[in-house]
Scaffold this motif. Structure first.
Motif, mmCIF file in Angstrom:
data_model
loop_
_atom_site.group_PDB
_atom_site.id
_atom_site.type_symbol
_atom_site.label_atom_id
_atom_site.label_comp_id
_atom_site.label_asym_id
_atom_site.label_seq_id
_atom_site.Cartn_x
_atom_site.Cartn_y
_atom_site.Cartn_z
ATOM 1 N N ALA A 476 12.068 29.646 5.309
ATOM 2 C CA ALA A 476 10.926 30.006 6.153
ATOM 3 C C ALA A 476 9.657 30.138 5.312
ATOM 4 N N THR A 477 9.799 30.809 4.162
ATOM 5 C CA THR A 477 8.645 31.001 3.282
ATOM 6 C C THR A 477 8.180 29.662 2.721
ATOM 7 N N PHE A 478 9.174 28.856 2.332
ATOM 8 C CA PHE A 478 8.880 27.570 1.702
ATOM 9 C C PHE A 478 8.152 26.637 2.678
ATOM 10 N N THR A 479 8.609 26.650 3.930
ATOM 11 C CA THR A 479 7.984 25.785 4.932
ATOM 12 C C THR A 479 6.530 26.202 5.150
ATOM 13 N N GLY A 480 6.329 27.513 5.286
ATOM 14 C CA GLY A 480 4.964 28.009 5.457
ATOM 15 C C GLY A 480 4.109 27.696 4.242
ATOM 16 N N TRP A 481 4.736 27.841 3.079
ATOM 17 C CA TRP A 481 4.019 27.579 1.834
ATOM 18 C C TRP A 481 3.638 26.105 1.720
ATOM 19 N N LEU A 482 4.562 25.227 2.143
ATOM 20 C CA LEU A 482 4.264 23.782 2.113
ATOM 21 C C LEU A 482 3.064 23.466 2.999
ATOM 22 N N ASP A 483 3.037 24.130 4.176
ATOM 23 C CA ASP A 483 1.915 23.890 5.089
ATOM 24 C C ASP A 483 0.593 24.271 4.440
ATOM 25 N N GLN A 484 0.631 25.389 3.675
ATOM 26 C CA GLN A 484 -0.602 25.824 3.011
ATOM 27 C C GLN A 484 -0.926 24.909 1.833
ATOM 28 N N ARG A 485 0.119 24.644 1.055
ATOM 29 C CA ARG A 485 -0.091 23.928 -0.195
ATOM 30 C C ARG A 485 -0.453 22.461 0.049
ATOM 31 N N LEU A 486 0.171 21.878 1.090
ATOM 32 C CA LEU A 486 -0.108 20.465 1.393
ATOM 33 C C LEU A 486 -1.089 20.391 2.551
ATOM 34 N N ARG A 541 -9.921 26.763 -0.231
ATOM 35 C CA ARG A 541 -10.401 28.129 0.023
ATOM 36 C C ARG A 541 -9.691 28.743 1.231
ATOM 37 N N ASP A 542 -9.462 27.901 2.280
ATOM 38 C CA ASP A 542 -8.893 28.437 3.519
ATOM 39 C C ASP A 542 -7.378 28.543 3.464
ATOM 40 N N ALA A 543 -6.735 27.638 2.725
ATOM 41 C CA ALA A 543 -5.286 27.523 2.907
ATOM 42 C C ALA A 543 -4.447 27.860 1.685
ATOM 43 N N TRP A 544 -5.050 27.924 0.503
ATOM 44 C CA TRP A 544 -4.224 28.076 -0.700
ATOM 45 C C TRP A 544 -3.409 29.363 -0.634
ATOM 46 N N PRO A 545 -2.086 29.290 -0.945
ATOM 47 C CA PRO A 545 -1.212 30.473 -0.724
ATOM 48 C C PRO A 545 -1.369 31.558 -1.775
ATOM 49 N N LEU A 546 -2.472 32.282 -1.699
ATOM 50 C CA LEU A 546 -2.712 33.359 -2.666
ATOM 51 C C LEU A 546 -1.916 34.600 -2.304
ATOM 52 N N ILE A 547 -1.268 35.220 -3.298
ATOM 53 C CA ILE A 547 -0.554 36.467 -3.010
ATOM 54 C C ILE A 547 -1.279 37.673 -3.606
ATOM 55 N N ALA A 548 -2.267 37.415 -4.481
ATOM 56 C CA ALA A 548 -3.130 38.498 -4.983
ATOM 57 C C ALA A 548 -4.427 37.833 -5.438
ATOM 58 N N ALA A 549 -5.559 38.454 -5.159
ATOM 59 C CA ALA A 549 -6.820 37.797 -5.518
ATOM 60 C C ALA A 549 -7.948 38.810 -5.642
ATOM 61 N N ALA A 550 -8.886 38.509 -6.545
ATOM 62 C CA ALA A 550 -10.131 39.270 -6.624
ATOM 63 C C ALA A 550 -10.977 38.890 -5.406
ATOM 64 N N GLY A 592 -6.882 35.200 -9.489
ATOM 65 C CA GLY A 592 -5.985 35.146 -8.323
ATOM 66 C C GLY A 592 -4.605 34.667 -8.722
ATOM 67 N N VAL A 593 -3.631 34.962 -7.854
ATOM 68 C CA VAL A 593 -2.243 34.567 -8.092
ATOM 69 C C VAL A 593 -1.752 33.839 -6.847
ATOM 70 N N TYR A 594 -1.067 32.707 -7.042
ATOM 71 C CA TYR A 594 -0.548 31.971 -5.880
ATOM 72 C C TYR A 594 0.946 31.744 -6.019
ATOM 73 N N SER A 595 1.623 31.635 -4.864
ATOM 74 C CA SER A 595 3.060 31.361 -4.890
ATOM 75 C C SER A 595 3.279 29.884 -5.161
ATOM 76 N N ASP A 596 4.344 29.592 -5.896
ATOM 77 C CA ASP A 596 4.555 28.231 -6.384
ATOM 78 C C ASP A 596 6.055 28.000 -6.488
ATOM 79 N N TYR A 597 6.710 27.786 -5.338
ATOM 80 C CA TYR A 597 8.163 27.726 -5.321
ATOM 81 C C TYR A 597 8.685 26.380 -5.858
#
Lengths: 802, 218
Positions: A476-486, A541-550, A592-597
């Protein structure tokens, strides 16, 4: 005396062949699953060792660049001129023909003999190897899957046995062209014999550092946690199998108490009797262990292709798809079968050795023995739960994670009979009606005898819930992440820098945005990693899967005053927002930090302009394209540039591919889950068959009082299903706790990322049904036997000769 | 006639070939009557009792209880007949180990839908079990267990009570006491009793005696 004693002891099994079959089956299955996993691990590790040996990394010192993945080959020339026996190696990754390949560029003339490279290149003559278009050496399996046209520059491909799968060995000049790294090298291998009196290398090549051999290499380290994962699964399956052995051995010993008493009364010492029984167990262990090793080999052969896909997908490690018979896991399989059998039978052996000569011969129901043990069991479960809690709070590392899982599962298993006892006691106080009362009372009496197999079922179910929840949460996370990342609709990659420039202009006229994707290999937190350049655009800016950011993360990245890091690097290096990250060309604060599965390596993202400044000369060849008409643009690009399909990918295709890799990655986990559940079903069957003989005195009076055998059989099935259902209900919270540990502790330690826990009640319902089906299958044979009991067998219970 | 056994035959298949255990046994028993069944070991006493109880199918002849012929009955019908009409007492007591003495005593009566708590309490008192009803079978002596088994058989108020050496596992004193209770209970219930025994002394206490020898009434 010993021979006569042995004959008397073994005669039991002639009269109880099904019990013997269960004991052997349990031991065989336990050994098979353990051996299968060990065979897979051994094959993978042998493949890493092979790869390391060919690269020469396991034996040779080398010079590498400080803080960078590659350096100019001028350093090589300078060192050679000074007399240093060094040989250049360029290493990089390409994707060709649907494969992820490691390209290894070598200089066959200077390669040290220990590196194993010169011999390979010499097999077909130097000239063809070193002159364009060149020749690459590949493992026969890899060679068969590649065509020359698929490789950049179109070198010839020649199969060579000594090359690891997934690796191409080429002359360094050819490799530089293939990797688009002109004049670059990754390291300089130093010959084992360095002449004395050479000038100091620090003065000749000041940007380099000298490193020791790497031993088994990066892959072995990277994949350690994955193999630990598999080993843990193997151990769990083995433990589940041992429950069968323990139950079968224990009950067989109980049934033979009369024989033991007679043997003791006739003059066989207790120690000798125990020795004879140990010999009997040893015999079973060798026979069933041997069969288990063979079965394990077959399991490994069936699972290895999926494991290979997992290793390739997660780590880029190439492992062959077939299993060789290796003495190490054959011996280990037999040894663990013997050790496990003796461990499972130790308690029974101890009791026999201490059995008084005039001990009562009446078969003692497990109920009576277990009644006093419930409190001790509850206390042990509590202690283990506390230990699990302490590990959850204070534990560190993958091993601590697995120790936590071990404590959790063992605590749950020990608590199960206590929980069932309490549930049935509560039910006994509430049920009305003579049959219902008898049913509950009789079930309470059966629980101690069935508890070991129910524990096995619970472990299997909890592992299923836990692992399935982890995989589904990941999906579930990976699919959502793919949508953001791609986020872009189309991804296009040119074959050369020139083509890249033309492609950029072509696309700019037809798309809403053309965003270059550039990357360079670099050392991040003292480990190989990748640095990317990212254009400043709303897409990211809108979609990148950030999990922590300034707060102003994107402005800072675009301005070159901040860097994004992936979660793996963030956790591994213990970074916080604002901490400086050393990078080629100077450190930058983490913004910033982004998820990268699915990527084990560290990664950093810079603004595109900053990237170009730090890595000058790297061409823009790959582009993310935003367009409302991806099909049309793809068609136009393909027609205009004659690009092959793997260089023009639409978003849906990439997602499909990524999800396919994902599914394959976890196929092996699913298979092991299913096998463990199967073993648990066999454990239940073993217990029920073994208890079958003891059931007659319990069922015969009820039958005589006016219940048909069919009714008794139906009630027996209902009892099994009820116990399985109760076990499944109790397994659910244990499985969810296991999932939490896997996601929040083990995953973080093993892969470097943490995943949110998603709940999937639909999956639980399916598993619940599977548990009931497994229990029904396990009960089918014993229930059928009750339904078809000959009246004479039941009447024997009432007869004097019983 | 409550029980009518007519030309009953039963053969067991063995490794050495078929063995005829009952070779045309006939007798009858009316309500309130009692009959001892004696004979050597292997003469077919227990088999005859099991056939009469509908626990074991027979090959030929007829067994009629209250006019219903067991020969034509299926397993369910025989089980129903046992529940409602027949009480069984075995040498091995054969209580249900998972139930208390009290629950064992009431078991068959409840199965038959004839549970009368007052009657069960009366039986328990008569059998000297009142203080033992919460105990499990394993916590009772042999004599106590057999008294529970007798109480279980009588609690359903059966028309026919079948007993297979009910005192065979007990010492003489305890056996006599149990026998007294059994006969008193049967008399009080007005049931018929068919009892297998090796003891001529006990057989003499019943209304009649049948001696079996080699599968026939001697």
């Amino acid at each position: 005396m010993m021979r006569a004693g042995m004959a008397a002891i073994l005669s039991h099994w002639r009269r109880h062949p099904v019990q013997l079959a269960m004991l052997l089956a349990g031991l065989m299955l336990a050994t098979a699953l353990w051996t299968g996993v060990q065979a897979i691990n051994a094959e993978a590790r042998a493949s890493y060792a092979r790869a390391a040996a060919v690269l020469g990394q396991d034996r040779l010192e080398r010079f590498v660049a400080e803080g960078a993945a590659r350096f100019d080959q001028a350093a090589h020339v300078a060192l050679r001129r000074a007399g240093w026996p060094v040989s250049p190696v360029l290493e990089g990754r390409i994707r060709a023909g649907g494969l992820r390949l490691t390209v290894l560029g070598v200089d066959p003339l200077t390669a040290p003999p220990q590196s194993g490279l010169a011999g390979l290149a010499a097999q077909g003559g130097f000239l063809r190897f070193i002159t364009p278009p060149g020749e690459v050496l590949a493992h026969p399996v890899t060679a068969a899957r590649l065509t020359e046209a698929a490789l950049p520059g179109g070198p010839a491909i020649r199969a060579a046995e000594g090359v690891p799968e997934g690796t191409l060995i080429a002359d360094i000049g050819i490799a530089q062209a293939m990797l688009d790294a002109p004049g670059q090298v990754s390291r300089l291998l130093i010959a084992a014999e360095v002449p004395a009196g050479l000038p100091d290398w620090r003065e000749i090549a000041p940007g380099l550092v000298r490193e020791a051999p790497e031993g088994a290499g990066d892959l072995a380290r990277l994949t350690d946690s994955f193999h630990l994962n598999l080993t843990a699964f193997g151990l769990l399956a083995f433990a589940v199998g041992l429950f069968i052995v323990h139950a079968a051995v224990g009950l067989a010993f109980e049934e033979r108490r009369g024989t033991f008493r007679t043997l003791r009364a006739l003059g066989l010492p207790g120690g000798r009797l125990a020795a004879l029984l140990a010999g009997e167990l040893l015999l079973f262990a060798v026979v069933a262990g041997g069969a288990g090793v063979v079965l394990g080999w077959l399991i490994a052969a069936a699972l290895l292709p999926d494991v290979a896909a997992t290793l390739s997908g997660l780590y880029g490690a190439a492992v062959p798809g077939s299993v060789a018979l290796r003495a190490e896991w054959v011996a280990a399989g037999l040894a663990i079968a013997v050790a496990g059998t003796l461990a499972a039978g130790a308690q029974a052996l101890w009791r026999i050795a201490r059995l008084p000569v005039l001990a009562p011969a009446r078969p003692r129901a497990w109920a009576m023995a277990a009644a006093g043990g419930l409190r001790a069991q509850a206390a042990a479960a509590g202690a283990l739960a506390v230990a699990a809690g302490a590990l959850a709070v204070r534990g560190d590392g993958v091993v601590a994670g697995f120790a936590l899982i071990g404590c959790l599962l063992l605590a749950a298993a020990l608590a199960l009979p206590v929980a069932l006892h309490l549930a049935l006691r509560a039910a006994a106080a509430r049920v009305r009606g003579v049959l219902a009362e008898w049913f509950v009372a009789d079930t309470r009496q059966q629980v101690p005898g069935l508890s070991l197999s129910l524990m096995a079922l619970m472990l299997a179910l909890a592992a299923n819930v836990g692992v399935a929840t982890m995989v589904a949460s990941f999906r579930a996370t990976f699919t959502g992440w793919l949508d953001q990342r791609l986020a872009a609709e189309l991804y296009v990659t040119a074959r050369s820098p020139d083509e890249g420039a033309r492609l950029a202009s072509f696309l700019a006229a037809r798309a809403e945005a053309v965003l270059p994707i550039v990357s360079a290999e670099a050392v991040l937190d003292d480990a190989p990693g990748q640095v990317f350049g990212m254009a400043d655009h709303a897409t990211f800016r809108d979609a990148w899967p950030l999990i922590a950011a300034a707060p102003d993360v994107w402005d800072r990245v675009a301005a070159g005053t901040g860097v994004l890091v992936n979660e793996q690097l963030w956790r591994r290096a213990g970074l916080r927002l604002g901490d400086p990250l050393p990078l080629p060309g100077g450190a930058l604060p983490v913004a910033g930090v982004y998820s990268d599965y699915g990527n084990p390596a560290g990664q950093a993202i810079l603004g595109l302009a900053d990237f170009d400044r730090r890595f000058p000369g790297l061409p823009h060849q790959a582009f993310a394209v935003r367009t409302a008409d991806p099909a049309g643009v793809a068609e136009a690009v393909t027609a205009a540039f004659d690009l092959p399909p793997d260089r023009v990918l639409d978003q849906a295709a990439v997602k499909r591919f990524s999800l396919a890799v994902f599914e394959r990655t976890f196929a092996v986990t699913g298979a092991l889950n299913l096998l463990t559940l199967g073993v648990a079903a066999v454990a239940l069957l073993a217990s029920m068959v073994t208890l079958g003989a003891m059931r007659l005195p319990q069922l015969a009076p009820v039958w005589a009082a006016g219940l048909t055998r069919g009714r008794l059989a139906a009630l027996e099935m209902a009892r099994t299903l009820m116990l399985a259902a109760l076990t499944a209900v109790l397994a659910l919270p244990v499985g969810l706790a296991l999932a939490w540990v896997l996601l929040a502790v083990v995953n973080v330690q093993a892969f470097g990322w943490r995943l949110p826990l998603h709940l999937f009640p639909g999956d639980w319902a399916v598993l619940f049904a599977a548990a009931l089906a497994a229990a029904a299958l396990a009960a089918a044979l014993p229930v059928r036997r009750i339904a078809r009991l000959a009246p004479a067998d039941l009447l024997r219970v009432f007869a004097h000769e019983r | 006639m409550l029980l009518d056994v007519d030309g009953l035959t039963k053969t067991f298949a063995t490794a050495e070939g078929p063995v005829a255990v009952l070779r045309g046994v006939s007798f009858a028993l009316d309500a309130g009557q009692s009959l001892a069944l004696t004979g050597e070991s292997g003469s077919g006493k227990s088999t005859l009792l099991h056939c009469v109880a509908g626990l074991e199918p027979f090959d030929g002849g007829a067994v009629r209880i209250g006019g219903a012929d067991l020969a034509g009955m299926g397993e369910a019908a025989r089980a129903a007949l046992r529940r409602r009409t027949v009480g069984l007492v075995f040498q091995q007591f054969n209580l249900i180990p998972s139930l208390t003495a009290g629950a064992n005593l009431a078991f068959q009566a409840r199965l038959a839908g004839r549970h009368d708590p007052a009657f069960c309490a009366h039986l328990a008192a008569r059998l000297g079990l009142s203080g033992l009803l919460d105990r499990y079978p394993e916590q009772l002596s042999g004599g106590q267990q057999q008294r529970v088994a007798i109480g279980r058989a009588l609690a359903a108020r059966p028309a026919l009570l079948l007993a297979d050496e009910p005192t065979g596992n007990l010492d003489e004193t305890t056996g006599d006491a149990v026998m007294d209770l059994l006969l008193d209970g049967v008399a009080e219930a007005g049931a018929a009793l068919l009892m297998v025994t090796h003891s001529m002394r006990l057989a003499a206490r019943l209304g009649g005696r049948l001696h079996l020898a080699q599968g026939r009434i001697a």
